[in-house]
Design a protein around this motif. Structure first.
Motif, mmCIF file in Angstrom:
data_model
loop_
_atom_site.group_PDB
_atom_site.id
_atom_site.type_symbol
_atom_site.label_atom_id
_atom_site.label_comp_id
_atom_site.label_asym_id
_atom_site.label_seq_id
_atom_site.Cartn_x
_atom_site.Cartn_y
_atom_site.Cartn_z
ATOM 1 N N ASP A 241 47.136 40.894 27.999
ATOM 2 C CA ASP A 241 46.086 41.208 27.173
ATOM 3 C C ASP A 241 45.044 40.560 28.007
ATOM 4 O OD1 ASP A 241 44.455 41.681 24.404
ATOM 5 O OD2 ASP A 241 44.138 39.524 24.961
ATOM 6 N N GLU A 242 43.816 41.193 28.032
ATOM 7 C CA GLU A 242 42.670 40.786 28.852
ATOM 8 C C GLU A 242 41.960 39.542 28.397
ATOM 9 O OE1 GLU A 242 40.241 40.960 32.103
ATOM 10 O OE2 GLU A 242 41.888 42.586 31.484
ATOM 11 N N GLU A 243 41.964 39.357 27.083
ATOM 12 C CA GLU A 243 41.547 37.860 26.653
ATOM 13 C C GLU A 243 42.481 36.826 27.024
ATOM 14 O OE1 GLU A 243 39.243 37.891 22.529
ATOM 15 O OE2 GLU A 243 40.639 39.927 22.734
ATOM 16 N N VAL A 244 43.729 37.137 27.082
ATOM 17 C CA VAL A 244 44.895 36.143 27.243
ATOM 18 C C VAL A 244 44.640 35.524 28.822
ATOM 19 C CG1 VAL A 244 47.230 35.522 27.332
ATOM 20 C CG2 VAL A 244 46.410 36.725 25.383
ATOM 21 N N LYS A 245 44.573 36.691 29.504
ATOM 22 C CA LYS A 245 44.380 36.756 31.000
ATOM 23 C C LYS A 245 43.350 35.805 31.352
ATOM 24 C CE LYS A 245 42.910 40.131 33.521
ATOM 25 N NZ LYS A 245 42.862 41.217 34.377
ATOM 26 N N GLN A 246 42.267 35.736 30.578
ATOM 27 C CA GLN A 246 41.015 34.862 30.859
ATOM 28 C C GLN A 246 41.162 33.517 30.568
ATOM 29 O OE1 GLN A 246 38.630 36.238 33.051
ATOM 30 N NE2 GLN A 246 39.778 38.196 32.623
ATOM 31 N N ILE A 247 42.050 33.040 29.729
ATOM 32 C CA ILE A 247 41.989 31.575 29.534
ATOM 33 C C ILE A 247 43.579 31.013 30.158
ATOM 34 C CG2 ILE A 247 41.336 32.094 26.995
ATOM 35 C CD1 ILE A 247 44.255 31.748 26.030
ATOM 36 N N MET A 248 44.101 31.863 30.912
ATOM 37 C CA MET A 248 45.237 31.062 31.806
ATOM 38 C C MET A 248 44.549 30.792 33.081
ATOM 39 S SD MET A 248 48.409 33.657 31.058
ATOM 40 C CE MET A 248 47.847 35.093 31.459
ATOM 41 N N ASN A 249 45.604 29.947 33.740
ATOM 42 C CA ASN A 249 45.075 29.121 35.174
ATOM 43 C C ASN A 249 45.413 30.226 36.387
ATOM 44 O OD1 ASN A 249 48.038 29.272 35.060
ATOM 45 N ND2 ASN A 249 48.094 26.924 35.441
ATOM 46 N N LEU A 250 45.163 31.449 36.187
ATOM 47 C CA LEU A 250 45.092 32.381 37.303
ATOM 48 C C LEU A 250 44.038 32.115 38.274
ATOM 49 C CD1 LEU A 250 45.691 35.325 34.775
ATOM 50 C CD2 LEU A 250 47.248 34.772 36.518
ATOM 51 N N TYR A 251 43.992 32.763 39.311
ATOM 52 C CA TYR A 251 42.758 32.485 40.489
ATOM 53 C C TYR A 251 41.845 33.553 39.774
ATOM 54 C CZ TYR A 251 46.592 30.642 43.681
ATOM 55 O OH TYR A 251 47.610 29.887 44.308
ATOM 56 N N PRO A 252 40.684 33.067 40.272
ATOM 57 C CA PRO A 252 39.459 33.876 39.782
ATOM 58 C C PRO A 252 39.518 35.543 39.855
ATOM 59 C CG PRO A 252 38.813 31.787 40.526
ATOM 60 C CD PRO A 252 40.021 31.898 40.737
ATOM 61 N N GLU A 253 39.612 35.571 41.214
ATOM 62 C CA GLU A 253 40.055 37.006 41.919
ATOM 63 C C GLU A 253 41.055 37.764 41.035
ATOM 64 O OE1 GLU A 253 42.378 34.588 44.758
ATOM 65 O OE2 GLU A 253 40.703 34.412 43.624
ATOM 66 N N LYS A 254 42.176 37.209 40.526
ATOM 67 C CA LYS A 254 43.096 37.767 39.700
ATOM 68 C C LYS A 254 42.797 38.059 38.258
ATOM 69 C CE LYS A 254 45.769 38.226 43.270
ATOM 70 N NZ LYS A 254 45.737 39.733 43.831
ATOM 71 N N LYS A 255 41.862 36.966 37.877
ATOM 72 C CA LYS A 255 41.469 37.199 36.541
ATOM 73 C C LYS A 255 40.544 38.449 36.334
ATOM 74 C CE LYS A 255 41.547 32.442 34.551
ATOM 75 N NZ LYS A 255 40.486 31.427 33.977
ATOM 76 N N ALA A 256 39.706 38.457 37.464
ATOM 77 C CA ALA A 256 38.752 39.748 37.661
ATOM 78 C C ALA A 256 39.313 41.116 37.918
ATOM 79 C CB ALA A 256 37.663 39.419 38.690
ATOM 80 N N LYS A 257 40.495 41.070 38.304
ATOM 81 C CA LYS A 257 41.199 42.324 38.856
ATOM 82 C C LYS A 257 41.795 43.092 37.721
ATOM 83 C CE LYS A 257 45.138 44.173 41.469
ATOM 84 N NZ LYS A 257 46.297 43.927 42.307
ATOM 85 N N ALA A 258 41.065 44.159 37.516
ATOM 86 C CA ALA A 258 41.624 45.203 36.268
ATOM 87 C C ALA A 258 43.006 45.619 36.433
ATOM 88 C CB ALA A 258 40.760 46.529 36.434
ATOM 89 N N ASP A 259 43.668 45.600 35.351
ATOM 90 C CA ASP A 259 45.010 46.036 35.216
ATOM 91 C C ASP A 259 46.135 45.427 36.168
ATOM 92 O OD1 ASP A 259 44.032 48.434 33.638
ATOM 93 O OD2 ASP A 259 43.685 49.421 35.319
ATOM 94 N N LEU A 260 45.803 44.078 36.289
ATOM 95 C CA LEU A 260 46.764 43.119 36.706
ATOM 96 C C LEU A 260 48.055 43.276 36.237
ATOM 97 C CD1 LEU A 260 47.408 40.794 39.004
ATOM 98 C CD2 LEU A 260 46.681 39.422 37.008
ATOM 99 N N VAL A 261 49.061 43.362 37.143
ATOM 100 C CA VAL A 261 50.467 43.102 36.624
ATOM 101 C C VAL A 261 51.007 42.050 37.266
ATOM 102 C CG1 VAL A 261 52.769 44.273 36.316
ATOM 103 C CG2 VAL A 261 50.599 45.936 36.056
#
Length: 633
Positions: A241-261
Motif C-alpha cells: 500500500d502506498e501509504e505503508v510504503k512511505q513509512i518503512m525504511n525503504l531507500y528514497p528512490e524505492k519509495k518514489a518508484k511507482a508500483d514497486l514490488v
C-alpha cells in the motif's frame, strides 16, 4: 386410588411389555459385555502404561466402570425375572382384556396430515468440515494412543474456549494485497503463484542475480556453514500500500518508484534480504539476525508492515532458535518466543514451519518442532499516520501431545487452516485435525511416516474438503505414501505407494517438497503434482501428476533429486506450465499437460529452496549463495 403402572401394563399391554423386556434384556447384556471388556482393557492398559499420570487416571476410571457394571448386572437379573414371570402368567378368562374407556381417554381431535411441518429450505449446502463427532473408527485418536493436552495460562486444562473465535474465509483468500504473503500462498497451501503471465516463447530468462553469504553453524551442529538459501526457503513478494510504503525504511528512490514490488527473503546465512522484483536491486539494507532461516517467512495478512519468521538452528553463539515478529518500519524485533523450556516433550525448538495469522482476532498460529502448537493473541497496534506499530501478546494458548509410537514428536511442515480447523502432520507419522477455538483434537490419522512437505487443501465438487499429503522416508525404509484424506472425518480417500525409494538415514528421501494443486479452469485442473526424491536411485526423483479424484497417474517424469517445491505459471487463457528446480541446479519449464521439458537453465548449484512467482517473474535462492530473478517469456 393409586394404580401400579406395572400391574396395568400386565393386564392391558402384555405383548408390548414382553417385547419391551426382551429388548431391554438384550441391550443390557450387550452393555454389560462392553463394560466388562472395558474394565479388562483398562486393567491391561494401566499395567502397561509408562506414565504414572496415565496409570493414576486409568485407576480412577476403572472404579466407576466396575460400579456401573454391577448396576447393569442387577438390571439384567430384574429384567430376566420380569420376563420369566410374564411368560408364565396366563390371562384370567373371567376378566376382559379390553381397556375401559374413560372420560380422559378421548380419540385424537385432528386427523394426521401429510403436509410438511416446516418449509423446505432453499439455502445452499454448506461445506462439510468437522463437527462435534468428526472422527470415525479409522481416525479415532485412541487407535494410536494419542494423549492430547491443552495449555492455557501456563497450566494444563481440561477444556478451553477462545473468547474471540477464529474463522478463516472459506474462499481461501488470505492476503488481500498483490503478492504472495505466506509459504505456498496462504492457508490452503495450494501454490506460490500470484497473477498471470504472457508466455510466447516458452523459455526461462535470467534477468538478475544477487550474491548472498554463509553463517557458521552452531557448535552443536558440527563444523561448517549454513550457505545461501535452503529448504523450505521460499521468498515473499508484495506490492505495498502506498501509504505503508512511505513509512518503512525503504531507500528514497524505492519509495518514489511507482508500483514497486518488493521481494523479502530470509535465508540460511542469517540475513533477511529485500530486493526490487524488477531489477534485483536492494530496496533497503539487509537485516542481519545471526540466525539461520530454513523455513519460509510470512507477512501480515492485513498488509501491515510485519514479518513473521522462525529460525531453524542455534546460532554460533549458542542462542536457541525461536520465532520472531519484526517491524518492517524500522526492523525492531517486536516479539520473540519459543526458546523457553517447560511444556515441550521434545527439547529441540526450531521453527521450520511457516506461520499464519488470523486477522480478525489478531491471533498468531505457529506449530513448532518441539511438538507444541502455539496460538498467541498479539494485541497489535498499528498507526499508519504516525508510522508506529507494536504488539502486546497474551500468554500463548498451546497444545502438546504424545502417542504410543516411539517416534519423534514435532512439526516441520506448515499447517493448513480452513475456517477454524488446523490440519497438520508430524515427524512421527501422524496427521491431526485441531479445532482452533477449543484446541481440541478432532481426529487423527496414521500416515506411516514423517511429514516434511506441507499438505494442500481443496474443496471438492461434492462440497466436502480434502487434503493431499505426501510423506518423506524416516521409518518405512523403502516406501513412500501419497494420500488424499477426507477433511471431515480424517478417512483415507485414496492411498498410493512408491516402493523403490532409496533409504538414507542421514539425508531423507521421499516427498520433501510441497505438492502443487492445479488451478480450476487451467490445464492443471484436476491434478495434484508430487515430487518423490531418491527413486529409483539416490540421485534421481519422479515428478508425478495424479488425478485428484482417483490418485491415478496422468503423467510421470523422471528427473533429479530435489527438495524444492514445484510452482505453476498461468496465462489468461488457462494455459499452465510448471517450473521445478533440483539438487543439480537445473531449472526446468514443463508443459502441465504432459510434463515434457520445454526449456531449462542451470544455476550450477543445489537449489533446495522453493520459488515464488509474481506474474511472469520467478525468484529463488540456491545453496551456492545466489538469489536469481527469472523471467518466463
Amino acid at each position: 386410588m393409586v394404580i401400579n403402572p406395572l400391574i396395568l401394563a400386565d393386564t392391558v399391554m402384555m405383548p408390548e411389555l414382553r417385547m419391551t423386556f426382551q429388548r431391554s434384556l438384550t441391550a443390557l447384556l450387550i452393555l454389560l459385555f462392553v463394560l466388562i471388556a472395558g474394565f479388562i482393557a483398562l486393567t491391561v492398559i494401566g499395567n502397561r502404561a509408562k506414565s504414572r499420570q496415565r496409570r493414576r487416571l486409568i485407576r480412577r476410571i476403572k472404579t466407576p466402570v466396575l460400579v456401573l457394571a454391577v448396576v447393569v448386572f442387577a438390571f439384567v437379573l430384574y429384567c430376566a425375572n420380569r420376563l420369566n414371570s410374564l411368560d408364565t402368567q396366563q390371562p384370567d378368562p373371567s376378566e376382559s382384556t379390553e381397556p375401559s374407556v374413560t372420560e380422559t381417554s378421548q380419540p385424537p381431535t385432528t386427523a394426521p396430515t401429510t403436509e410438511p411441518t416446516t418449509e423446505p429450505t432453499t439455502e445452499p449446502t454448506q461445506p462439510s468440515l468437522p463437527g462435534d463427532a468428526a472422527y470415525t473408527d479409522k481416525s479415532n485418536p485412541a487407535n494410536w494412543g494419542v494423549d492430547w493436552e491443552i495449555i492455557y495460562n501456563d497450566s494444563i486444562v481440561d477444556a478451553y474456549r477462545r473468547e474471540e473465535t477464529i474463522h478463516f474465509s472459506s474462499s481461501g483468500s488470505y492476503f488481500d494485497f498483490a503478492g504472495v504473503a505466506a509459504f505456498r500462498g496462504g492457508n490452503y497451501r495450494q501454490g506460490a503463484t500470484y497473477g498471470t503471465a504472457t508466455v510466447t516463447e516458452e523459455k526461462l530468462q535470467r534477468i538478475w542475480e544477487r550474491e548472498i553469504s554463509a553463517l557458521p553453524k552452531s557448535p552443536s551442529a558440527g563444523e561448517g556453514f549454513w550457505t545461501g538459501a535452503g529448504w523450505t526457503g521460499q521468498p515473499l513478494v508484495v506490492e505495498w500500500d502506498e501509504e505503508v510504503k512511505q513509512i518503512m525504511n525503504l531507500y528514497p528512490e524505492k519509495k518514489a518508484k511507482a508500483d514497486l514490488v518488493e521481494v523479502i527473503y530470509p535465508t540460511l546465512d542469517g540475513h533477511i534480504y529485500f530486493y526490487d522484483l524488477e531489477t534485483g536491486e536492494y530496496t533497503r539494507d539487509p537485516l542481519f539476525m545471526n540466525m539461520a532461516f530454513k523455513g519460509s517467512g510470512m507477512l501480515d495478512p492485513r498488509g501491515w508492515p510485519i514479518l513473521y519468521v522462525g529460525s531453524g538452528d542455534m546460532n554460533p553463539d549458542w542462542e536457541y532458535p525461536r520465532m520472531f515478529v519484526i517491524s518492517l518500519i524500522d526492523f525492531t524485533i517486536l516479539y520473540q518466543y519459543g526458546y523457553e523450556t517447560g511444556f515441550n516433550f521434545r527439547t529441540w525448538r526450531a521453527f521450520d514451519s511457516s506461520p499464519l495469522v488470523h486477522a480478525e482476532s489478531d491471533t498468531l498460529i505457529w506449530p513448532g518442532e518441539n511438538g507444541l502448537i502455539y496460538t498467541i493473541k498479539m494485541n497489535t497496534s498499528f498507526d499508519k499516520a504516525a508510522g508506529t506499530i507494536s504488539v502486546h501478546p497474551d500468554k500463548p494458548v498451546m497444545t502438546r501431545y504424545q502417542t504410543d509410537f516411539e517416534r519423534t514428536l514435532g512439526y516441520e511442515a506448515s499447517a493448513v487452516i480452513v475456517e477454524n480447523y488446523l490440519y497438520l502432520g508430524d515427524n512421527g507419522g501422524m496427521f491431526y485435525c485441531v479445532d482452533l477455538n477449543t484446541m481440541e483434537l478432532k481426529w487423527a490419522q496414521f500416515i506411516h511416516d514423517d511429514l516434511n512437505a506441507s499438505p494442500v487443501f481443496e474443496w471438492g465438487d461434492d462440497g466436502n474438503g480434502y487434503l493431499y499429503v505426501g510423506t518423506s522416508m524416516e521409518y518405512s525404509e523403502g516406501t513412500v505414501y501419497l494420500y488424499k484424506l477426507n477433511a471431515l472425518t480424517g478417512e483415507i480417500v485414496w492411498e498410493k505407494t512408491i516402493t523403490d525409494v532409496v533409504y538414507n538415514k542421514s539425508v531423507s528421501g521421499g516427498v520433501l517438497s510441497s505438492p502443487l494443486l492445479g488451478k480450476e479452469g487451467t490445464d492443471l485442473e484436476g491434478m495434484i503434482v508430487f515430487h518423490v526424491s531418491r527413486t529409483p536411485d539416490s540421485w534421481s526423483g519422479l515428478l508425478m501428476a495424479l488425478d485428484c479424484e482417483t490418485g491415478e497417474e496422468i503423467w510421470i517424469k523422471e528427473m533429479t533429486y530435489t527438495w524444492s517445491s514445484p510452482v505453476a505459471i498461468y496465462t489468461e487463457d488457462g494455459t499452465a506450465y510448471i517450473v521445478i528446480c533440483d539438487a543439480g541446479g537445473n531449472v526446468q519449464l514443463l508443459s502441465a499437460e504432459d510434463g515434457k521439458t520445454l526449456h531449462s537453465i542451470s544455476f550450477e548449484s543445489n537449489t533446495e529452496a522453493s520459488p515464488v512467482v509474481y506474474q511472469d517473474t520467478l525468484v529463488v535462492g540456491t545453496r551456492g549463495q545466489w538469489v536469481y530473478g527469472i523471467k518466463i517469456t
